[in-house]
Design an enzyme around this catalytic site. Structure first.
Site, PDB file in Angstrom:
ATOM      1  N   CYS A   1       0.814  -1.232   0.000  1.00 35.12           N
ATOM      2  CA  CYS A   1       0.000   0.000   0.000  1.00 35.12           C
ATOM      3  C   CYS A   1       0.841   1.272   0.000  1.00 35.12           C
ATOM      4  O   CYS A   1       0.326   2.336  -0.345  1.00 35.12           O
ATOM      5  CB  CYS A   1      -0.892   0.043   1.230  1.00 35.12           C
TER       6      CYS A   1
HETATM    7  O1  KQY Z   1      -4.564  -1.157   0.833  1.00 35.73           O
HETATM    8  C1  KQY Z   1      -3.971  -0.151   0.500  1.00 35.73           C
HETATM    9  N1  KQY Z   1      -3.539  -0.076  -0.717  1.00 35.73           N
HETATM   10  C2  KQY Z   1      -3.902   1.102   1.296  1.00 35.73           C
HETATM   11  C3  KQY Z   1      -4.342   1.115   2.660  1.00 35.73           C
HETATM   12  C4  KQY Z   1      -4.674   2.505   3.068  1.00 35.73           C
HETATM   13  C5  KQY Z   1      -5.161   2.601   4.432  1.00 35.73           C
HETATM   14  C6  KQY Z   1      -5.498   3.984   4.842  1.00 35.73           C
HETATM   15  N2  KQY Z   1      -5.360   4.181   6.218  1.00 35.73           N
END
Ligand code: KQY
Length: 363
Positions: free
Chosen positions: A356
């Site tokens: 992420c």
């Molecule tokens: O799963 C993702 N690509 C990002 C997670 C973001 C979480 C925001 N707090």
């Protein structure tokens, strides 16, 4: 006057390559907001530095940093990493950065998704998110890549592709009324086909339990090569993840990809359950416009949330009872890459994982 391309990637002969295809680099953002990241964001900054350093052993890494944190981030990150001043609201480059697409001549362009902080005014995780929504455009300017501005809300973490015409997504996320309430499933499939250049969409049901992104696929399941995926897995019937993973397995066993292959499915143990501690919760600043995080919150941690770099796989270390087995399994699954484990709890506390916080730019 507009600086966006008015057509779509598929119409122009572009498609999204898989993450395991060669990269010319990787982008990240620098974490600093003290209502997401406890203890003044210092532990998260250390974790992000470790991720950036591990990726930098195989490709160039650029990190976008706010003006206030520029000198500090520059001092923390190795000299080989490019540090660029860039405004942002939080640090999830996978979701706010561009999704790059390539054509048969090897030219690269970027898709700039509309971003609404994973749910908009009523369901989103913070307000405002206007600077996050500009990040993809800024990265594409710096990289000198042409840009498509997508006409719908999506995040990079909500999609995985095999680079051969197949996309993996979840219903929980893409059909959630907090993203594109005006679009039905058929319209979403058409838009994915146009903007990712795919012909087959594999719909999984729900993502990881308590994932505040409404079930991003990048926490649940990903391609490791064409025709092969890894899925987070638990045999514990009492764990709320059990039904989600078992449903995903059933669906994966039934589908064929864009080249009519049945999928080979590898399972990775689901960590924990892991929870936010009193101390971690107490280290967060309050902010009325941000999702409240409290002690005892179940963390949406997953070993599937790794980054596949040119020569490395950067994998999260999350739970001492599984870390070693996960690393050895990933070493078997990626025999040509060095698998580097990086402690990732501090990233998970902010609601995401290593995948992420990264976004690759293909060669
Ligand atoms: O799963 C993702 N690509 C990002 C997670 C973001 C979480 C925001 N707090």
């Amino acid at each position: 006057m507009t600086d966006t391309l008015q057509s779509t990637p598929a119409a122009d002969g572009y498609y999204m390559p898989a993450e395991f295809s060669p990269h010319c680099g990787c982008w990240m953002l620098w974490p600093e907001r003290t209502d997401t990241w406890h203890a003044g964001a210092k532990p998260a900054q250390q974790a992000f530095c470790a991720v950036a350093t591990a990726i930098a052993s195989g490709e160039s890494v650029s990190v976008g940093v706010s003006a206030n944190q520029f000198i500090h981030a520059r001092a923390q990150l190795p000299a080989s990493i490019r540090v660029v001043e860039m405004s942002h609201n939080d640090a999830w480059m996978r979701d706010v950065g561009p999704t790059c697409v390539v054509n048969a001549q090897g030219e690269v362009r970027g898709v700039d998704w509309q971003f609404n902080a994973w749910g908009g005014i009523t369901n989103g995780l913070y307000f405002p998110w206007d600077q996050d929504d500009l990040v993809a455009r800024k990265v594409l300017e710096i990289e000198r890549l042409d840009r498509y501005r997508a006409p719908f809300v999506l995040e990079g973490g909500a999609i995985h592709v095999d680079g051969q015409g197949t996309a993996l997504v979840t219903e929980e996320c893409l059909l959630n009324p907090n993203r594109n309430p005006e679009l039905d499933v058929g319209q979403i499939e058409l838009l994915l086909a146009e903007y990712l250049g795919v012909t087959t969409i594999i719909w999984l049901g729900q993502g990881v339990y308590n994932d505040e992104t409404s079930g991003h696929v990048d926490n649940l399941c990903c391609f490791i090569r064409p025709g092969e995926v890894v899925l987070t897995w638990t045999d514990n019937r009492r764990d709320p993840q059990y039904k989600r993973s078992h449903d995903a397995l059933k669906r994966l066993q039934q589908v064929r990809d864009a080249r009519s292959r049945k999928l080979k499915i590898h399972l990775l143990p689901h960590p924990g359950p892991l929870y936010m501690t009193e101390l971690e919760a107490a280290g967060l600043d309050s902010n009325d416009s941000t999702k409240l995080r409290v002690a005892g919150d179940r963390l949406a941690a997953s070993y599937v949330n790794f980054y596949i770099g040119n020569s490395v796989v950067v994998a999260p270390l999350l739970d001492a009872k599984h870390d070693r087995a996960v690393l050895s399994k990933l070493r078997r699954l990626f025999p040509k890459r060095k698998v580097i484990g990086v402690p990732a709890r501090e990233i998970v506390l902010g609601g995401g994982g290593i995948h992420c916080i990264t976004q690759q730019i293909p060669v």
